[in-house]
Design an enzyme around this catalytic site. Structure first.
Site, PDB file in Angstrom:
ATOM      1  N   ARG A   1     -27.375 102.566  85.252  1.00  0.00           N
ATOM      2  CA  ARG A   1     -28.810 102.277  85.121  1.00  0.00           C
ATOM      3  C   ARG A   1     -29.650 103.510  84.775  1.00  0.00           C
ATOM      4  NH1 ARG A   1     -28.519  99.332  90.708  1.00  0.00           N
ATOM      5  NH2 ARG A   1     -27.236 101.173  90.944  1.00  0.00           N
TER       6      ARG A   1
ATOM      7  N   GLN B   1     -11.917  97.206  68.873  1.00  0.00           N
ATOM      8  CA  GLN B   1     -10.758  97.594  69.689  1.00  0.00           C
ATOM      9  C   GLN B   1      -9.873  96.358  69.923  1.00  0.00           C
ATOM     10  OE1 GLN B   1     -14.034  98.887  71.191  1.00  0.00           O
ATOM     11  NE2 GLN B   1     -13.713 100.341  69.552  1.00  0.00           N
TER      12      GLN B   1
ATOM     13  N   ARG C   1      -0.731 106.737  64.420  1.00  0.00           N
ATOM     14  CA  ARG C   1      -0.584 105.689  65.439  1.00  0.00           C
ATOM     15  C   ARG C   1       0.867 105.596  65.887  1.00  0.00           C
ATOM     16  NH1 ARG C   1      -3.786 101.687  61.596  1.00  0.00           N
ATOM     17  NH2 ARG C   1      -5.877 102.452  61.948  1.00  0.00           N
TER      18      ARG C   1
ATOM     19  N   ASP D   1       4.048  92.075  55.805  1.00  0.00           N
ATOM     20  CA  ASP D   1       4.761  92.769  54.717  1.00  0.00           C
ATOM     21  C   ASP D   1       5.444  94.057  55.177  1.00  0.00           C
ATOM     22  OD1 ASP D   1       1.828  93.307  54.909  1.00  0.00           O
ATOM     23  OD2 ASP D   1       2.364  95.017  53.647  1.00  0.00           O
TER      24      ASP D   1
ATOM     25  N   THR E   1     -10.775 105.914  62.194  1.00  0.00           N
ATOM     26  CA  THR E   1     -11.898 106.700  62.709  1.00  0.00           C
ATOM     27  C   THR E   1     -11.524 108.161  62.888  1.00  0.00           C
ATOM     28  OG1 THR E   1     -12.848 104.796  63.788  1.00  0.00           O
ATOM     29  CG2 THR E   1     -13.501 106.918  64.672  1.00  0.00           C
TER      30      THR E   1
ATOM     31  N   ASP F   1      -6.902  98.184  65.990  1.00  0.00           N
ATOM     32  CA  ASP F   1      -6.321  98.425  64.661  1.00  0.00           C
ATOM     33  C   ASP F   1      -5.463  97.269  64.163  1.00  0.00           C
ATOM     34  OD1 ASP F   1      -7.427 101.035  64.832  1.00  0.00           O
ATOM     35  OD2 ASP F   1      -5.699 101.647  66.029  1.00  0.00           O
ATOM     36  N   GLU F   2      -5.788  96.051  64.579  1.00  0.00           N
ATOM     37  CA  GLU F   2      -4.982  94.904  64.156  1.00  0.00           C
ATOM     38  C   GLU F   2      -5.319  94.450  62.736  1.00  0.00           C
ATOM     39  OE1 GLU F   2      -6.923  94.848  66.843  1.00  0.00           O
ATOM     40  OE2 GLU F   2      -5.643  94.671  68.619  1.00  0.00           O
ATOM     41  N   GLY F   3      -6.475  94.880  62.235  1.00  0.00           N
ATOM     42  CA  GLY F   3      -6.888  94.430  60.897  1.00  0.00           C
ATOM     43  C   GLY F   3      -8.023  93.418  60.980  1.00  0.00           C
ATOM     44  N   LYS F   4      -8.831  93.559  62.011  1.00  0.00           N
ATOM     45  CA  LYS F   4      -9.939  92.604  62.221  1.00  0.00           C
ATOM     46  C   LYS F   4     -10.926  92.623  61.051  1.00  0.00           C
ATOM     47  CE  LYS F   4     -10.774  94.720  66.121  1.00  0.00           C
ATOM     48  NZ  LYS F   4      -9.565  95.526  66.309  1.00  0.00           N
TER      49      LYS F   4
ATOM     50  N   ARG G   1      -5.855 110.017  63.346  1.00  0.00           N
ATOM     51  CA  ARG G   1      -4.667 110.315  64.160  1.00  0.00           C
ATOM     52  C   ARG G   1      -3.517 109.364  63.821  1.00  0.00           C
ATOM     53  NH1 ARG G   1      -6.927 109.997  70.170  1.00  0.00           N
ATOM     54  NH2 ARG G   1      -8.011 108.234  69.253  1.00  0.00           N
TER      55      ARG G   1
ATOM     56  N   ALA H   1     -14.831 102.388  66.806  1.00  0.00           N
ATOM     57  CA  ALA H   1     -14.126 101.417  65.973  1.00  0.00           C
ATOM     58  C   ALA H   1     -14.079 101.895  64.527  1.00  0.00           C
ATOM     59  CB  ALA H   1     -14.855 100.079  66.032  1.00  0.00           C
ATOM     60  N   GLY H   2     -13.082 101.429  63.809  1.00  0.00           N
ATOM     61  CA  GLY H   2     -12.998 101.694  62.374  1.00  0.00           C
ATOM     62  C   GLY H   2     -12.452 100.454  61.705  1.00  0.00           C
ATOM     63  N   HIS H   3     -13.333  99.652  61.127  1.00  0.00           N
ATOM     64  CA  HIS H   3     -12.883  98.402  60.506  1.00  0.00           C
ATOM     65  C   HIS H   3     -12.752  98.594  58.999  1.00  0.00           C
ATOM     66  CE1 HIS H   3     -14.378  95.948  64.187  1.00  0.00           C
ATOM     67  NE2 HIS H   3     -13.350  96.719  64.434  1.00  0.00           N
TER      68      HIS H   3
HETATM   69  P1  IMP Z   1     -12.835 105.709  73.490  1.00  0.00           P
HETATM   70  O1  IMP Z   1     -13.252 104.279  73.457  1.00  0.00           O
HETATM   71  O2  IMP Z   1     -13.214 106.433  72.223  1.00  0.00           O
HETATM   72  O3  IMP Z   1     -13.245 106.443  74.717  1.00  0.00           O
HETATM   73  O4  IMP Z   1     -11.231 105.742  73.502  1.00  0.00           O
HETATM   74  C1  IMP Z   1     -10.492 105.195  74.582  1.00  0.00           C
HETATM   75  C2  IMP Z   1      -9.129 104.719  74.097  1.00  0.00           C
HETATM   76  O5  IMP Z   1      -9.311 103.614  73.213  1.00  0.00           O
HETATM   77  C3  IMP Z   1      -8.342 105.760  73.301  1.00  0.00           C
HETATM   78  O6  IMP Z   1      -6.965 105.574  73.541  1.00  0.00           O
HETATM   79  C4  IMP Z   1      -8.656 105.428  71.862  1.00  0.00           C
HETATM   80  O7  IMP Z   1      -7.656 105.864  70.971  1.00  0.00           O
HETATM   81  C5  IMP Z   1      -8.732 103.914  71.941  1.00  0.00           C
HETATM   82  N1  IMP Z   1      -9.607 103.325  70.930  1.00  0.00           N
HETATM   83  C6  IMP Z   1     -10.962 103.311  70.930  1.00  0.00           C
HETATM   84  N2  IMP Z   1     -11.418 102.669  69.852  1.00  0.00           N
HETATM   85  C7  IMP Z   1     -10.348 102.258  69.160  1.00  0.00           C
HETATM   86  C8  IMP Z   1     -10.168 101.497  67.963  1.00  0.00           C
HETATM   87  O8  IMP Z   1     -11.117 101.042  67.323  1.00  0.00           O
HETATM   88  N3  IMP Z   1      -8.880 101.269  67.579  1.00  0.00           N
HETATM   89  C9  IMP Z   1      -7.816 101.710  68.291  1.00  0.00           C
HETATM   90  N4  IMP Z   1      -7.940 102.404  69.427  1.00  0.00           N
HETATM   91  C10 IMP Z   1      -9.181 102.677  69.851  1.00  0.00           C
END
Ligand code: IMP
Length: 423
Positions: free
Chosen positions: A143, A224, A305, A333, A300, A13-16, A303, A39-41
Site C-alpha cells: 500500500r 509469463q 533458455r 516443428d 526480453t 515463453d510459450e508463444g502467446k 538469456r 514479458a516479451g511477446h
Molecule cells: P521477474 O518477474 O522479472 O522478477 O522474474 C522472475 C522470474 O520469472 C525469473 O525466473 C524470470 O526469468 C521469469 N520471467 C519473468 N518474465 C518472464 C517471461 O515473460 N518469460 C519467461 N520467464 C519470465
C-alpha cells in the site's frame, strides 16, 4: 461469454504473442492483466519480427482496442520506447491504447531495488529480468505504490520523490554496490511521464463493463506462465503476479462469470529461463538440439533458455488451476527428427511415485518418470492442414489430449502467423 483468456501453461515463453495475433481478428478488445516489461511477446508477420513488452499484442490490428489493465505494472521509460519502436506502423495510440489509472508505475528505484535484492541473494537469486517487477508489486500490496492515475495529480512529483527516497534507504539496507546516476534516471523518468500523459488514461474496469454490456468481445492476454504464478508456481522462483486465470479477474475487474474460453498455450516441449526447479530439464544433446532448433533465447533479456521434455504432471496441474477449455500446442516443428519423444507422466518424489505437482520441487526430491512415444522425421514448417501432419505427431497430440482431457485446437509449426494449423 464476453471475456476469453489466453494463458501460458509453463514457465513463460510459450508463444502467446503469436496466438493472440492469430486470434485478434475475432475480438474487439485485447487486454493485458498482469506483469509488465518482464514479458516479451514475439509476433512475426510479413517477414518482420516484433517484440512487445507491455503493450497488448492486438496493437497491429487496426480494428482492435488495446487495454493495459489495473493488474499490470508500467515502466514509462520502457513503455515509450515500445511506442517509438512501433512508429512506422501508423498506430493511433491515443485511441487504440488505453491505460488503467489503477495500474502501478515502476520507478527507476524499483529497478535498482530488484538489482540490489538479486545481488544480495547471490547464488540463490531468482534470475529476475531486473525490470523492477517484484519491488513494484511489493509496494502495491504494501500500500505504498504509485499509480498511473497519480500522474494526473498536481503533486505527482512529490509522491515520486517520497517513494524514491524511501527506496534509497532500502537500497542502503542491502549493502551491495550498485552503479547508478539518480539525476539521470529521474530526468529520463520525468521525460517519459510527459510522453505517457499524451496517451489516454481510463477507469478500465468501468470501460470493460460497458464494453461487455455492448456485447463487445474481449481477449485477456496473459504474460509469463502458470508455473511462474506467485501462488501456484515454483515459489520462490516465480514472478510477483497471478499469471493464472484468477489474475484476469483481479487484473481487469472482470467477474468470474464473464469468463468464456480459456486458451492454454504450451510448447511441445518445455523451457525455462532464470533459476528454479525444472524436473524434465535436459543437459544432453537432446536439450541442446531443442535450444538450437527452437532459437531458445529470451525475447526480453536475450538469456539462453533451459530446455527439456514435456512435463505432463505440470501441464495437467496448470490446466486444472486455470480451467483450460482449449489447448494450443506451439513449436511442434522443433521436435522433428527425434527418434523418440519423451513425456514425463509422473514424478518420483521422496521415493514415492506421485502424479500431482507437489508443494516444493527440489531437484534432489523429484525425478521425472517418462513415457516414450515414437518420433517423426518430417519437416512440419511448410504444412498447412491437419491432414498433412505425420502419424507419430498425431499420436503425440492424442496422448496429450487423453492425459489432459482437453482438445488441442491449434498446432503451431513455425513462428509466422501463417504457420498455424487449426484442428
Ligand atoms: P521477474 O518477474 O522479472 O522478477 O522474474 C522472475 C522470474 O520469472 C525469473 O525466473 C524470470 O526469468 C521469469 N520471467 C519473468 N518474465 C518472464 C517471461 O515473460 N518469460 C519467461 N520467464 C519470465
Amino acid at each position: 461469454m464476453a471475456v476469453d483468456l489466453l494463458l501460458g501453461l509453463q514457465w513463460g515463453d510459450e508463444g502467446k504473442g503469436k496466438i493472440v495475433d492469430v486470434l485478434t481478428q475475432n475480438y474487439n478488445l485485447i487486454s493485458r492483466f498482469q506483469g509488465g516489461p518482464n514479458a516479451g511477446h514475439t509476433l512475426i508477420f510479413d517477414g518482420h519480427k516484433h517484440v512487445l513488452h507491455t503493450i497488448p499484442s492486438g496493437i497491429f490490428h487496426k480494428e482492435a482496442v488495446n487495454v493495459v489493465g489495473n493488474g499490470v505494472v508500467i515502466d514509462p521509460v520502457i513503455f515509450n520506447k515500445e511506442i517509438d519502436d512501433l512508429s512506422k506502423f501508423d498506430v493511433d495510440f491515443k485511441n487504440v491504447l488505453l491505460i488503467s489509472r489503477k495500474a502501478h508505475l515502476i520507478l527507476p528505484t524499483h529497478r535498482l531495488l530488484d538489482a540490489a535484492s538479486e545481488k544480495a541473494k547471490g547464488k540463490d537469486k531468482i534470475g529476475s529480468t531486473l525490470k523492477g517487477i517484484g519491488p513494484t508489486y511489493m509496494d502495491k500490496t504494501g500500500r505504498n505504490g504509485m499509480r498511473v492515475g497519480d500522474l494526473e495529480l498536481d503533486n505527482w512529483k512529490e509522491i515520486f520523490e517520497n517513494l524514491t527516497q524511501k527506496h534509497l534507504k532500502m537500497i542502503d539496507f542491502y549493502g551491495v554496490e550498485l552503479d547508478y546516476n539518480l539525476d539521470e534516471l529521474r530526468a529520463n523518468f520525468f521525460a517519459a511521464v510527459d510522453k505517457l500523459k499524451e496517451l489516454t488514461f481510463i477507469d478500465s474496469e468501468e470501460y470493460l463493463h460497458t464494453a461487455i454490456k455492448e456485447n463487445k468481445t474481449i481477449l485477456a492476454e496473459g504474460a509469463q506462465g502458470s508455473l511462474l504464478d506467485v501462488d501456484f508456481g515454483t515459489y520462490p522462483f516465480v514472478t510477483s503476479s497471478n499469471t493464472t486465470a484468477a489474475g484476469a479477474c483481479t487484473g481487469l475487474g472482470v467477474a468470474p462469470n464473464q469468463i468464456g474460453e480459456v486458451f492454454g498455450i504450451f510448447k511441445a516441449y518445455t523451457t525455462r529461463v532464470g533459476s528454479g526447479p525444472f524436473p524434465t530439464e535436459l543437459f544432453d544433446e537432446d536439450g541442446a538440439t531443442m535450444a538450437k532448433v527452437g532459437h531458445e533465447f529470451g525475447a526480453t533479456t536475450g538469456r539462453a533458455r533451459r530446455c527439456g521434455w514435456l512435463d505432463m504432471v505440470a501441464l495437467k496441474y496448470a490446466c486444472q488451476v486455470n480451467g483450460v477449455t482449449q489447448l494450443n500446442m506451439m513449436k511442434a516443428d522443433v521436435l522433428s527428427g527425434f527418434e523418440t519423444i519423451k513425456v514425463c507422466t509422473a514424478y518420483k518424489y521422496k521415493g514415492e511415485v506421485i502424479e500431482h505437482f507437489p508443494y516444493n520441487i527440489e531437484p534432489e526430491n523429484v525425478q521425472p518418470i517418462y513415457t516414450e512415444l515414437k518420433g517423426w522425421k518430417e519437416d512440419l514448417t511448410g504444412m498447412t492442414s491437419e491432414a498433412e501432419l505425420p502419424a507419430a505427431l498425431n499420436d503425440y497430440i492424442a496422448f496429450i489430449e487423453k492425459e489432459t482431457g482437453i482438445k488441442i485446437t491449434i498446432v503451431s509449426v513455425g513462428p509466422d502467423r501463417k504457420q498455424t494449423i487449426e484442428r
